[in-house]
Design a protein around this motif. Structure first.
Motif, PDB file in Angstrom:
ATOM      1  N   THR A   3      21.670  40.847  33.658  1.00  0.00           N
ATOM      2  CA  THR A   3      22.034  41.484  34.927  1.00  0.00           C
ATOM      3  C   THR A   3      20.815  41.609  35.832  1.00  0.00           C
ATOM      4  N   THR A   4      19.679  41.979  35.262  1.00  0.00           N
ATOM      5  CA  THR A   4      18.441  42.047  36.045  1.00  0.00           C
ATOM      6  C   THR A   4      18.078  40.669  36.584  1.00  0.00           C
ATOM      7  N   ALA A   5      18.198  39.643  35.748  1.00  0.00           N
ATOM      8  CA  ALA A   5      17.886  38.278  36.193  1.00  0.00           C
ATOM      9  C   ALA A   5      18.845  37.832  37.291  1.00  0.00           C
ATOM     10  N   ALA A   6      20.129  38.167  37.149  1.00  0.00           N
ATOM     11  CA  ALA A   6      21.114  37.798  38.177  1.00  0.00           C
ATOM     12  C   ALA A   6      20.785  38.483  39.504  1.00  0.00           C
ATOM     13  N   ALA A   7      20.405  39.755  39.441  1.00  0.00           N
ATOM     14  CA  ALA A   7      20.057  40.497  40.652  1.00  0.00           C
ATOM     15  C   ALA A   7      18.822  39.904  41.318  1.00  0.00           C
ATOM     16  N   ALA A   8      17.804  39.582  40.525  1.00  0.00           N
ATOM     17  CA  ALA A   8      16.582  38.983  41.075  1.00  0.00           C
ATOM     18  C   ALA A   8      16.883  37.617  41.681  1.00  0.00           C
ATOM     19  N   LEU A   9      17.763  36.849  41.038  1.00  0.00           N
ATOM     20  CA  LEU A   9      18.123  35.528  41.563  1.00  0.00           C
ATOM     21  C   LEU A   9      18.855  35.667  42.901  1.00  0.00           C
ATOM     22  N   ALA A  10      19.770  36.648  43.004  1.00  0.00           N
ATOM     23  CA  ALA A  10      20.489  36.862  44.264  1.00  0.00           C
ATOM     24  C   ALA A  10      19.519  37.211  45.388  1.00  0.00           C
ATOM     25  N   LEU A  11      18.527  38.047  45.100  1.00  0.00           N
ATOM     26  CA  LEU A  11      17.512  38.400  46.099  1.00  0.00           C
ATOM     27  C   LEU A  11      16.671  37.182  46.492  1.00  0.00           C
ATOM     28  N   ALA A  12      16.290  36.397  45.493  1.00  0.00           N
ATOM     29  CA  ALA A  12      15.461  35.215  45.767  1.00  0.00           C
ATOM     30  C   ALA A  12      16.214  34.218  46.646  1.00  0.00           C
TER      31      ALA A  12
ATOM     32  N   GLY B 202      11.928  48.459  43.364  1.00  0.00           N
ATOM     33  CA  GLY B 202      10.680  47.824  43.779  1.00  0.00           C
ATOM     34  C   GLY B 202      10.308  46.650  42.891  1.00  0.00           C
ATOM     35  N   SER B 203      10.432  46.837  41.580  1.00  0.00           N
ATOM     36  CA  SER B 203      10.078  45.753  40.661  1.00  0.00           C
ATOM     37  C   SER B 203      11.078  44.609  40.726  1.00  0.00           C
ATOM     38  N   LEU B 204      12.321  44.911  41.145  1.00  0.00           N
ATOM     39  CA  LEU B 204      13.314  43.851  41.323  1.00  0.00           C
ATOM     40  C   LEU B 204      12.856  42.870  42.395  1.00  0.00           C
ATOM     41  N   TYR B 205      12.241  43.401  43.444  1.00  0.00           N
ATOM     42  CA  TYR B 205      11.690  42.536  44.483  1.00  0.00           C
ATOM     43  C   TYR B 205      10.519  41.715  43.929  1.00  0.00           C
ATOM     44  N   GLU B 206       9.739  42.288  43.027  1.00  0.00           N
ATOM     45  CA  GLU B 206       8.655  41.532  42.396  1.00  0.00           C
ATOM     46  C   GLU B 206       9.210  40.349  41.618  1.00  0.00           C
ATOM     47  N   LEU B 207      10.302  40.585  40.884  1.00  0.00           N
ATOM     48  CA  LEU B 207      10.920  39.507  40.113  1.00  0.00           C
ATOM     49  C   LEU B 207      11.460  38.424  41.042  1.00  0.00           C
ATOM     50  N   ALA B 208      12.090  38.848  42.136  1.00  0.00           N
ATOM     51  CA  ALA B 208      12.606  37.878  43.096  1.00  0.00           C
ATOM     52  C   ALA B 208      11.472  37.052  43.696  1.00  0.00           C
ATOM     53  N   GLU B 209      10.365  37.707  43.993  1.00  0.00           N
ATOM     54  CA  GLU B 209       9.205  36.999  44.545  1.00  0.00           C
ATOM     55  C   GLU B 209       8.672  35.971  43.543  1.00  0.00           C
ATOM     56  N   ALA B 210       8.699  36.332  42.262  1.00  0.00           N
ATOM     57  CA  ALA B 210       8.248  35.394  41.226  1.00  0.00           C
ATOM     58  C   ALA B 210       9.150  34.166  41.184  1.00  0.00           C
ATOM     59  N   LEU B 211      10.459  34.364  41.371  1.00  0.00           N
ATOM     60  CA  LEU B 211      11.392  33.235  41.378  1.00  0.00           C
ATOM     61  C   LEU B 211      11.172  32.356  42.611  1.00  0.00           C
ATOM     62  N   VAL B 212      10.954  32.977  43.758  1.00  0.00           N
ATOM     63  CA  VAL B 212      10.695  32.203  44.976  1.00  0.00           C
ATOM     64  C   VAL B 212       9.424  31.377  44.813  1.00  0.00           C
ATOM     65  N   ALA B 213       8.414  31.954  44.165  1.00  0.00           N
ATOM     66  CA  ALA B 213       7.159  31.236  43.936  1.00  0.00           C
ATOM     67  C   ALA B 213       7.358  30.024  43.029  1.00  0.00           C
ATOM     68  N   GLN B 214       8.429  30.053  42.231  1.00  0.00           N
ATOM     69  CA  GLN B 214       8.737  28.918  41.349  1.00  0.00           C
ATOM     70  C   GLN B 214       9.714  27.937  42.004  1.00  0.00           C
ATOM     71  N   GLY B 215       9.956  28.131  43.302  1.00  0.00           N
ATOM     72  CA  GLY B 215      10.740  27.162  44.062  1.00  0.00           C
ATOM     73  C   GLY B 215      12.187  27.521  44.293  1.00  0.00           C
ATOM     74  N   VAL B 216      12.634  28.687  43.852  1.00  0.00           N
ATOM     75  CA  VAL B 216      14.042  29.058  44.018  1.00  0.00           C
ATOM     76  C   VAL B 216      14.367  29.226  45.496  1.00  0.00           C
TER      77      VAL B 216
END
Length: 344
Positions: free
Chosen positions: A27-36, A320-334
């Motif tokens: 669920t956390t990964a899905a949320a971070a992916l939606a933000l990314a 706040g950390s959810l945005y960090e996870l999303a940023e990490a996904l964007v940095a990997q090209g998402v």
């Protein structure tokens, strides 16, 4: 084997299904992916179907009703909306959409007929849920553009995700004509098309890796497209590669460590140095185990899969950390490609 990063082919995927073994953080990964995917002015919809209200806990919001609500703003002006699909509400919506039974449907609800129907035909519940997902993915506005640039589905765990996604095919075979057949056939076409990808969340541990590998095989057998491996809770490696194996075996020169600390101006008690050495051994054991798990994924996957990594966050996940996870996904090209409408 796995290859780091988000392939260009995924930028055109419209439905991102996220599954994983319980406890892996799907669920956390899905949320971070939606933000990314919403980053840069896009609009995404995050859907849950298990009735757990997991999205509300991750985003720290009030429980979701059966309606699409904005729950987050993404960097660059994008937005994430969320929907908790209720099978009973979806059936009433279905009655109204295809049979114009709005009032009659509400009467059936009071009589308990809907619960009876979904109990009599357990697969009907999953058909209703996937049908609503399909409607959200393919919905267009008056201008002909898709309402959502991408939809992220927080799906059931890996143990039943393939059955959940493929139940509509069986329903389409049973109903040879009419609205049920048309609806089911449309869902089957979406889920088995290049517009859908099933991403699997895992930890670098034996049981999650085993279940992930089994699910990849099940997806392939069901002709469902496997997406990316999302490796969650990846921790930084403190030791150089050459030191991992000796440290994991407990071969650490404590006197050398003590002398090195003293040379750096740290005159620590013996018990503190012993504690640091024990922590180093524990860290090395974990690094070696995770490396072995990743090597197993690489060696046992029949086809290469893209790999995304989410960092381990101390203190758990908050908004706040959810945005960090999303940023990490964007940095990997998402990212998601802007689409122009139903024919895109």
């Amino acid at each position: 084997m796995t290859s780091p990063g988000w392939p260009a082919a995924f930028s055109g995927v419209r439905l991102h299904v996220v599954s994983g073994k319980g406890g892996t953080g799907k669920t956390t990964a899905a949320a971070a992916l939606a933000l990314a995917l919403a980053t840069g002015g896009k609009r995404t919809l995050l859907i849950e179907v298990e009735g757990r209200q997991g999205i509300t806990r991750v985003f720290d919001t009030a429980p979701l009703p059966y309606e699409e609500r904005r729950i987050a703003v993404a960097p660059g002006g994008g937005e994430v909306r969320a929907l908790a699909i209720d099978a009973e509400a979806a059936l009433l919506e279905y009655f109204e959409m295809f049979y114009r039974l709005g009032m009659a449907g509400r009467t059936l609800r009071r009589m308990g007929a809907i619960e009876f129907a979904t109990t009599l035909a357990p697969g009907l519940r999953d058909v209703l849920l996937t049908g609503k997902v399909k409607e959200c993915v393919t919905r267009t506005g008056r201008d002909g553009r898709y309402v959502y640039d991408a939809v992220v589905l927080d799906a059931p765990p890996t143990g039943r995700v393939v059955t959940f996604l493929d139940v509509t095919r069986a329903m389409a075979d049973l109903a040879k004509a009419g609205p049920i057949h048309s609806q089911a056939d449309g869902v089957v076409q979406l889920l088995h098309s290049p517009q859908t990808a099933v991403h699997l969340v895992t930890l670098l541990e034996d049981l999650p890796v085993t279940e992930t590998l089994n699910t990849v095989r099940e997806l392939d057998a069901a002709d469902l497209r496997a997406g990316a491996l999302i490796i969650n809770k990846v921790r930084e490696q403190w030791l150089p590669d050459r030191s991992v194996a000796p440290a994991a075996d407990g071969r650490i020169d404590t006197a050398r460590v003590r002398n090195g600390l003293a040379a750096a101006g740290l005159d620590l008690p013996a018990e503190v140095v012993d504690g640091l050495v024990a922590e180093t051994v524990e860290h090395a054991v974990r690094v070696a185990a995770e490396a072995a798990a990743l090597a197993r994924l690489d060696s046992e996957l029949a086809e290469p899969m893209p790999r995304l990594e989410l960092p381990h966050l101390l203190g758990g996940v908050d908004l706040g950390s959810l945005y960090e996870l999303a940023e990490a996904l964007v940095a990997q090209g998402v990212h998601v490609r802007q689409t122009s409408g139903a024919s895109a």
